[in-house]
Design a protein around this motif. Structure first.
Motif, PDB file in Angstrom:
ATOM      1  N   SER A 282       7.759  -4.083   2.849  1.00 62.58           N
ATOM      2  CA  SER A 282       7.415  -5.333   3.522  1.00 62.58           C
ATOM      3  C   SER A 282       8.071  -5.415   4.897  1.00 62.58           C
ATOM      4  O   SER A 282       7.449  -5.862   5.868  1.00 62.58           O
ATOM      5  N   LEU A 285       6.211  -2.970   7.175  1.00 61.99           N
ATOM      6  CA  LEU A 285       4.905  -3.529   7.552  1.00 61.99           C
ATOM      7  C   LEU A 285       5.061  -4.556   8.668  1.00 61.99           C
ATOM      8  O   LEU A 285       4.305  -4.542   9.653  1.00 61.99           O
ATOM      9  N   TYR A 286       6.042  -5.415   8.526  1.00 60.74           N
ATOM     10  CA  TYR A 286       6.295  -6.425   9.553  1.00 60.74           C
ATOM     11  C   TYR A 286       6.652  -5.754  10.886  1.00 60.74           C
ATOM     12  O   TYR A 286       6.146  -6.133  11.950  1.00 60.74           O
ATOM     13  N   GLU A 289       3.387  -4.036  12.387  1.00 62.87           N
ATOM     14  CA  GLU A 289       2.328  -4.939  12.828  1.00 62.87           C
ATOM     15  C   GLU A 289       2.769  -5.825  13.990  1.00 62.87           C
ATOM     16  O   GLU A 289       1.955  -6.208  14.825  1.00 62.87           O
ATOM     17  N   LEU A 369       2.784   1.838   1.141  1.00 62.74           N
ATOM     18  CA  LEU A 369       1.973   0.760   1.694  1.00 62.74           C
ATOM     19  C   LEU A 369       0.500   0.963   1.369  1.00 62.74           C
ATOM     20  O   LEU A 369      -0.212   0.023   0.973  1.00 62.74           O
ATOM     21  N   ARG A 370       0.036   2.200   1.492  1.00 57.85           N
ATOM     22  CA  ARG A 370      -1.370   2.505   1.197  1.00 57.85           C
ATOM     23  C   ARG A 370      -1.647   2.503  -0.306  1.00 57.85           C
ATOM     24  O   ARG A 370      -2.751   2.188  -0.743  1.00 57.85           O
ATOM     25  N   PHE A 375      -0.532  -4.988  -0.718  1.00 59.19           N
ATOM     26  CA  PHE A 375      -0.188  -4.971   0.703  1.00 59.19           C
ATOM     27  C   PHE A 375      -1.430  -5.067   1.577  1.00 59.19           C
ATOM     28  O   PHE A 375      -1.412  -5.685   2.639  1.00 59.19           O
ATOM     29  N   GLU A 376      -2.512  -4.444   1.142  1.00 58.81           N
ATOM     30  CA  GLU A 376      -3.757  -4.518   1.907  1.00 58.81           C
ATOM     31  C   GLU A 376      -4.424  -5.871   1.715  1.00 58.81           C
ATOM     32  O   GLU A 376      -4.900  -6.489   2.666  1.00 58.81           O
ATOM     33  N   ARG A 379      -2.085  -8.536   3.480  1.00 58.00           N
ATOM     34  CA  ARG A 379      -1.374  -8.009   4.642  1.00 58.00           C
ATOM     35  C   ARG A 379      -0.934  -9.118   5.595  1.00 58.00           C
ATOM     36  O   ARG A 379       0.247  -9.218   5.945  1.00 58.00           O
ATOM     37  N   GLU A 380      -1.850  -9.952   6.028  1.00 59.32           N
ATOM     38  CA  GLU A 380      -1.511 -11.002   7.003  1.00 59.32           C
ATOM     39  C   GLU A 380      -0.551 -12.028   6.411  1.00 59.32           C
ATOM     40  O   GLU A 380       0.347 -12.525   7.097  1.00 59.32           O
ATOM     41  N   ILE A 383       2.985 -10.497   6.349  1.00 55.91           N
ATOM     42  CA  ILE A 383       3.563 -10.472   7.689  1.00 55.91           C
ATOM     43  C   ILE A 383       4.057 -11.870   8.073  1.00 55.91           C
ATOM     44  O   ILE A 383       5.171 -12.041   8.583  1.00 55.91           O
TER      45      ILE A 383
END
Length: 391
Positions: A282, A285-286, A289, A369-370, A375-376, A379-380, A383
């Motif tokens: 996480s 990812l943050y 992005e 992540l994939r 997570f997909e 995702r937003e 974040i």
């Protein structure tokens, strides 16, 4: 009589002392392996809670701090008897019948205890409390109050006979003397209800399930409020639920029950390596992005996460991530599992630790992540969630 557990130990308070037992030996059905026994306390403790390195307990006017390493005890007394306490990563909330208090974890002293300025605005006597990432919930004779952690009263709700409160990722759970259990959202709106029989003894919540021990046995409730499992036995005195087992105590010793056996199709295995991976993925990812650098260090034995001149509160991160990843809630509800975050992060090379500096393994975390569909899908939201933990 009180039972508590963390990643590696099961703790028992009985007869003015706290004892620690090896958890693995209990799970394997071996002879109880005593790790340490504390000195005799001046008062029996009515409640114990987990912190990362210590247990904290209350008994009448006594406040106790017990080392998890060797059972060394520090104590002090207050002018007011205490009835409940709740531990976060930064401090302890103590509840008396007429006052709400806070003490920082790193400064165990009566001089460091501060009374909440809203204590005088609420109905008394108080009965119990719990806390989320940013709110404290306090029950009195006929009300429940929501208080922000800065000390201001947010709102209140009329509700009688509340004798215990727990926190879930949705909000407080109120357990009433009349045999009702209420699951609420953060604004104390009731989401679902359930019923139980017997006198409430102890309750815990984790990963969608509420465990309630009463004088008739152990009751387990789902998020919809219905009772999904039950162990009938009036001789249980206390219990604690771990990741995948429940530790029940009778006068003649511990019994260990598998959650898979108790819950059947409702069982959700919790894996600490996965929990660790979710937290660090996480953050990665943050970072990716947002195009910012997430700096991670250890400070006072905890993650010190910074983005520019802003810091991130780990208890907020754990609590808010659990809305999408329920298994992460264990890090918020029981900080005794915090060590596993770092242990598994290093064992599976999710992170690299050099002295106090921590580096994310971005290649491996990118693979995770994939691999993890949530997570997909979110995702937003994730974040935004991580961003909301900065201050």
């Amino acid at each position: 009589m009180y039972v508590l557990c963390d990643e590696k130990r099961v703790f028992l308070h009985t007869d003015y002392r706290v004892e620690a037992y090896d958890k693995e030996a209990l799970v394997k059905g071996e002879k109880m392996k005593l790790l340490w026994k504390s000195e005799k306390l001046s008062k029996n403790l009515g409640k114990l809670v987990n912190a990362k390195d210590h247990l904290y307990g209350i008994g009448a006017d006594l406040v106790a701090k017990i080392s998890k390493v060797d059972g060394t005890v520090e104590t002090f007394t207050l002018p007011e008897d205490l009835i409940d306490l709740f531990c976060t990563y930064s401090g302890i909330y103590l509840l008396g019948k007429t006052g709400l208090f806070r003490m920082p974890l790193e400064r165990f002293s009566p001089a460091e205890i501060k009374r909440s300025p809203v204590s005088h605005l609420m109905e008394k006597p108080f009965s119990c409390l719990c806390a989320s990432d940013d709110s404290i919930y306090v029950a009195s004779r006929s009300q429940i109050y929501r208080i922000d952690k800065e000390g201001g009263k947010v709102n209140e709700k009329a509700l009688t006979e509340v004798c215990m409160m727990l926190i879930s990722e949705e909000g407080p759970i109120a357990i009433r003397k009349d045999g009702k259990i209420l699951n609420m959202d953060e604004n104390m709106e009731v989401l679902s209800t359930g019923e139980f029989d017997g006198e409430p003894i102890k309750a815990e919540y984790n990963v969608h399930h509420t465990f309630l021990l009463t004088s008739t046995g152990l009751h387990i409730f789902g998020k919809t409020g219905g009772r999904i499992a039950h162990i009938s036995d009036s001789k249980y005195l206390s219990f604690s639920e771990g990741l995948n087992h429940v530790y029940l105590y009778k006068e003649n010793g511990f019994e260990v029950a598998s959650k898979a056996d108790i819950l059947g199709d409702n069982y959700q295995k919790v894996d600490l390596a996965t929990v660790s991976a979710i937290v660090f993925t996480s953050l990665m990812l943050y970072e990716r992005e947002k195009g910012v650098k997430v700096n991670i260090r250890e400070k006072y034995g905890l993650l010190d996460i910074r983005v520019g001149d802003q810091s991130m509160q780990v208890e907020k991160l754990f609590f808010r991530l659990s809305k999408y990843f329920p298994e992460v809630f264990i890090l918020f509800s029981n900080s005794g599992y915090y060590e596993s975050l770092m242990e598994f992060g290093q064992r599976f090379e999710l992170i690299k630790k050099q002295e106090r500096s921590i580096t994310l393994n971005r290649d491996l975390l990118d693979h995770l992540l994939r691999k993890h569909s949530a997570f997909e899908a979110f995702r937003e939201d994730i974040i935004h969630l991580v961003s909301s933990c900065l201050s």
